[in-house]
Design a protein around this motif. Sequence first.
Motif, mmCIF file in Angstrom:
data_model
loop_
_atom_site.group_PDB
_atom_site.id
_atom_site.type_symbol
_atom_site.label_atom_id
_atom_site.label_comp_id
_atom_site.label_asym_id
_atom_site.label_seq_id
_atom_site.Cartn_x
_atom_site.Cartn_y
_atom_site.Cartn_z
ATOM 1 N N ALA A 121 45.812 -97.239 -100.307
ATOM 2 C CA ALA A 121 44.530 -97.956 -99.562
ATOM 3 C C ALA A 121 44.129 -99.353 -100.272
ATOM 4 N N ALA A 122 43.770 -98.724 -101.464
ATOM 5 C CA ALA A 122 43.238 -99.968 -102.113
ATOM 6 C C ALA A 122 43.971 -101.046 -102.455
ATOM 7 N N LYS A 123 45.180 -100.968 -102.601
ATOM 8 C CA LYS A 123 45.973 -101.933 -102.619
ATOM 9 C C LYS A 123 46.233 -102.820 -101.357
ATOM 10 N N SER A 124 46.036 -101.990 -100.253
ATOM 11 C CA SER A 124 45.728 -102.771 -98.871
ATOM 12 C C SER A 124 44.585 -103.519 -98.731
ATOM 13 N N GLY A 125 43.555 -103.246 -99.455
ATOM 14 C CA GLY A 125 42.445 -103.835 -99.344
ATOM 15 C C GLY A 125 41.454 -103.587 -98.207
ATOM 16 N N ASN A 126 42.034 -102.376 -97.261
ATOM 17 C CA ASN A 126 41.219 -102.230 -96.150
ATOM 18 C C ASN A 126 40.137 -101.102 -96.448
ATOM 19 N N LEU A 127 38.965 -101.554 -96.034
ATOM 20 C CA LEU A 127 37.753 -100.683 -96.466
ATOM 21 C C LEU A 127 37.770 -99.077 -95.888
ATOM 22 N N ASP A 128 38.193 -99.446 -94.477
ATOM 23 C CA ASP A 128 38.362 -97.891 -94.041
ATOM 24 C C ASP A 128 39.366 -97.224 -94.377
ATOM 25 N N ALA A 129 40.408 -97.676 -94.714
ATOM 26 C CA ALA A 129 41.521 -96.882 -95.239
ATOM 27 C C ALA A 129 41.146 -96.308 -96.727
ATOM 28 N N ILE A 130 40.202 -97.190 -97.375
ATOM 29 C CA ILE A 130 39.895 -96.694 -98.865
ATOM 30 C C ILE A 130 38.816 -95.522 -98.760
ATOM 31 N N LYS A 131 38.104 -95.757 -97.526
ATOM 32 C CA LYS A 131 36.934 -94.695 -97.221
ATOM 33 C C LYS A 131 37.786 -93.272 -96.857
ATOM 34 N N ALA A 132 38.620 -93.308 -96.209
ATOM 35 C CA ALA A 132 39.410 -92.061 -95.854
ATOM 36 C C ALA A 132 40.034 -91.624 -97.072
ATOM 37 N N ALA A 133 40.907 -92.529 -97.597
ATOM 38 C CA ALA A 133 41.521 -91.725 -98.996
ATOM 39 C C ALA A 133 40.696 -91.141 -99.956
ATOM 40 N N ALA A 134 39.310 -92.163 -100.286
ATOM 41 C CA ALA A 134 38.370 -91.534 -101.233
ATOM 42 C C ALA A 134 37.670 -90.076 -100.765
ATOM 43 N N GLY A 135 37.558 -89.941 -99.665
ATOM 44 C CA GLY A 135 37.094 -88.697 -99.080
ATOM 45 C C GLY A 135 38.331 -87.373 -99.570
ATOM 46 N N GLY A 136 39.617 -87.863 -99.382
ATOM 47 C CA GLY A 136 40.578 -86.919 -99.821
ATOM 48 C C GLY A 136 40.517 -86.619 -101.118
ATOM 49 N N VAL A 137 40.249 -87.675 -102.098
ATOM 50 C CA VAL A 137 40.175 -87.564 -103.399
ATOM 51 C C VAL A 137 39.046 -86.594 -103.842
ATOM 52 N N GLY A 138 37.947 -87.119 -103.183
ATOM 53 C CA GLY A 138 36.781 -86.510 -103.484
ATOM 54 C C GLY A 138 37.079 -84.751 -103.206
ATOM 55 N N GLY A 139 37.348 -84.517 -101.892
ATOM 56 C CA GLY A 139 37.841 -82.980 -101.857
ATOM 57 C C GLY A 139 38.646 -82.419 -102.454
ATOM 58 N N SER A 140 39.632 -82.989 -103.106
ATOM 59 C CA SER A 140 40.473 -82.405 -104.115
ATOM 60 C C SER A 140 39.979 -82.102 -105.418
ATOM 61 N N CYS A 141 39.095 -83.134 -105.919
ATOM 62 C CA CYS A 141 38.110 -82.752 -107.025
ATOM 63 C C CYS A 141 37.246 -81.676 -106.911
#
Lengths: 156, 156
Positions: A121-141
């Motif tokens: 998502a970060a490579k794509s540069g799309n903030l909405d995609a980053i937000k969604a993916a960051a939520g997934g990472v945060g949940g897994s943490c």
Amino acid sequence: MKSLLLAAATVAGLATALPAAAQWQKPEDAIKYRQSALTVMANHFGRIGAMAQGKAPFDAKAAAENAVIVSDMAKLPWAAFGPGTDKGMPNRAKAEIWSDAAKFKAASEKMIAEVAKLDAAAKSGNLDAIKAAAGGVGGSCKACHDDFRAEKYSAN
Amino acid sequence: MKSLLLAAATVAGLATALPAAAQWQKPEDAIKYRQSALTVMANHFGRIGAMAQGKAPFDAKAAAENAVIVSDMAKLPWAAFGPGTDKGMPNRAKAEIWSDAAKFKAASEKMIAEVAKLDAAAKSGNLDAIKAAAGGVGGSCKACHDDFRAEKYSAN
């Protein structure tokens, strides 16, 4: 050259005769290493999280650079949770890491998978995609910390 | 998603409102971060060093993977040596880091340059090139530690 390497190994506190299959000579070395990798990962994930939450200005290049570091770090801690590394220096590893090793492994793999999505998502540069993916990472943490990280540091 | 991020930030001990220009809220956060990056770097450089010294079997793929981690880590610690981060938790930073900042910066840049050579050598898979480059990295570690790292940890 060899003397420089030896000198560097000595000043760095490294073993000068590391066996190939045991990267840490003492449990405390493994604990310090895994804590360090997680500290670096958390810091750089925090920088992306701040952007995802609108607490910091969105900078696509910085987000992508931070995601690479998060992605690199995500793979490292797990090998350092070997048998006998529950003690050696203060740490927050719960006994369940070893008594329910399959679940711990699954939790680590879940995190690595979520981090890979964040990196993409970060490579794509799309903030909405980053937000969604960051939520997934945060949940897994959080899920892994809930099950496998103690509230307080052990005494040793 | 936001609640997950907030929860993750809380459990990770991260600030939930990181200013863009200050990635560490407290001096101890910066000290812990730079020590962590250097710990991870030293561990992975040590794995290459063991191969370069013949203490571990040469594994070109592993050497290249370790060199990437060393290379990534080499860039990180320096931003965390900001003013006021000499104290906050036990650390080995000498006052010269701040009183002779230009020399410290040059030492960090020398190390980053030597690490880049190691990364290139590791990518080539040539053990002799890796040995030479590892010697350069080791020398840059030692030189900086000699000038800027105290023998003992500070009391705070």
